[in-house]
Write a protein that holds these residues in place. Structure first.
Motif, mmCIF file in Angstrom:
data_model
loop_
_atom_site.group_PDB
_atom_site.id
_atom_site.type_symbol
_atom_site.label_atom_id
_atom_site.label_comp_id
_atom_site.label_asym_id
_atom_site.label_seq_id
_atom_site.Cartn_x
_atom_site.Cartn_y
_atom_site.Cartn_z
ATOM 1 N N UNK A 20 0.841 -1.184 0.000
ATOM 2 C CA UNK A 20 0.000 0.000 0.000
ATOM 3 C C UNK A 20 0.884 1.245 0.000
ATOM 4 N N UNK A 21 0.242 2.407 -0.234
ATOM 5 C CA UNK A 21 0.975 3.670 -0.299
ATOM 6 C C UNK A 21 1.542 4.041 1.072
ATOM 7 N N UNK A 22 0.809 3.790 2.133
ATOM 8 C CA UNK A 22 1.302 4.132 3.471
ATOM 9 C C UNK A 22 2.547 3.330 3.824
ATOM 10 N N UNK A 23 2.583 2.061 3.454
ATOM 11 C CA UNK A 23 3.765 1.265 3.718
ATOM 12 C C UNK A 23 4.954 1.744 2.899
ATOM 13 N N UNK A 24 4.693 2.176 1.683
ATOM 14 C CA UNK A 24 5.774 2.709 0.844
ATOM 15 C C UNK A 24 6.377 3.969 1.477
ATOM 16 N N UNK A 25 5.516 4.850 1.999
ATOM 17 C CA UNK A 25 6.005 6.071 2.645
ATOM 18 C C UNK A 25 6.844 5.728 3.874
#
Length: 354
Positions: free
Chosen positions: A288-293
């Motif tokens: 997900x995008x949050x994990x990437x950040x």
């Protein structure tokens, strides 16, 4: 006496005789720790005990007088109550004494004997019946031998004339059982059947769901307890199982196909393929995008720490070199003072610039 040796003998009561304190002549049945002076009745009791190999338990234990006196009447005190048992069983007796405060009957005190008895428990479970090993008929050679002997008996019975149906059946049944015992063998049913448990280990556990289906579960890596399949989440990277409550996941929430535990989230994973260029590894694609950040933020923090460590080490090295140069310069100025002071000022400025 006509009492078998396997049976115990314990005799207790008022013998109305004084065996005395000393055991002279009766060392086997008298322990030498009695009370009072021996009389005729006491000597008769010792003779009977010696004849039947019975020990007088009262006389084998060192006690105070109040724990030896069994009869008290006014100022008269004596020992006339005794407990007798087999001499070879004297080791089973742990203690024998009088309780002064308890009166069994009028003027007689309570006499106690502590024993240790071995009781053999009877096996009440019935023995399993002897059974024939009929499963051995799966072997072709054994089945062929069994068939040959049974068919041979049937051929012999074909020539019998005048026998009833029940007689023929009973004889044939007896022959079949006899052949089975000889060819197949018998078992008493004591052998334990080894069950197929290759899938079982310490980390596995059985659980029954609402439909009475058995579900195999694992242990939680956080608390160490077993986890039901409906109340657990599994890490996609390290394959560890956790309770939803242990990892702060609500019980009613649905977890996606890719879920990472706290340990795997702290350690960023890198893609190991041919698309990466140079020595800098490329981050793997998160779920997900949050994990990437979060992964990028952790990478930036680690890079910042590396840069600061390099800068601090370089700054320390330059400062040390500058101090060495200043020390050498001061020594030279002391040895050879300059005619033009402006030159020293220029040199100081140059050193500051460096």
């Amino acid at each position: 006496m006509k009492v078998p040796e396997c049976e115990e003998i314990y005799i207790g009561g008022d013998f109305n005789g004084h065996v005395g304190r000393m055991n002279d002549g009766y060392e086997r049945v008298h322990g030498g720790r009695g009370y009072g002076v021996r009389n005729r009745d006491g000597e008769a009791l010792l003779e009977a005990a010696l004849a039947f190999d019975l020990a007088i338990a009262n006389t084998f234990y060192q006690k105070r007088e109040q724990h030896l006196i069994t009869y008290r009447s006014g100022l008269h005190s004596t020992q006339i109550d005794y407990i007798l048992l087999r001499r070879n069983r004297l080791k089973s007796a742990k203690d024998c004494k009088v309780i002064p405060s308890e009166s069994l009957v009028s003027q007689h005190r309570l006499l106690l004997l502590d024993l240790t008895l071995k009781v053999q428990s009877l096996n009440k479970s019935p023995k399993p019946p002897v059974r024939t090993k009929w499963y051995r008929l799966d072997d072709r050679e054994v089945a062929a031998e069994f068939r040959e002997r049974v068919v041979g008996k049937m051929i012999e019975m074909g020539d019998m004339v005048g026998m009833g149906v029940n007689e023929c059946w009973s004889e044939m049944a007896m022959w079949v059982r006899s052949v089975a015992r000889d060819v197949l063998g018998e078992t008493k049913g004591k052998r334990k059947i080894e069950k197929d448990t290759w899938w079982w280990n310490e980390e596995r556990h059985l659980e029954v769901d609402s439909d009475n289906n058995i579900i195999m579960t694992d242990k939680c890596s956080s608390c160490g307890k077993f986890v039901a399949s409906s109340d657990g989440v599994k890490c996609s990277k390290c394959n560890t199982v956790h309770h939803k409550q242990c990892v702060n996941v609500s019980a009613n929430s649905k977890v996606g196909p890719k879920w990472y535990c706290k340990t795997c989230k702290r350690k960023p994973t890198y893609a190991d393929n041919g698309e990466t260029s140079g020595d800098v590894p490329r981050l793997a694609e998160p779920s997900s995008l949050s994990e990437e950040i979060k992964l990028l933020r952790s990478e930036i923090n680690s890079l910042r720490k590396d840069i600061m460590s390099v800068i601090s080490s370089t700054n320390t090295e330059l400062q040390n070199r500058l101090e060495v140069i200043e020390e050498r310069l001061s020594k030279l100025e002391n040895q050879h003072p300059l005619e033009n002071p402006t030159q020293s000022v220029d040199i100081n400025k140059t050193i500051e610039r460096l």
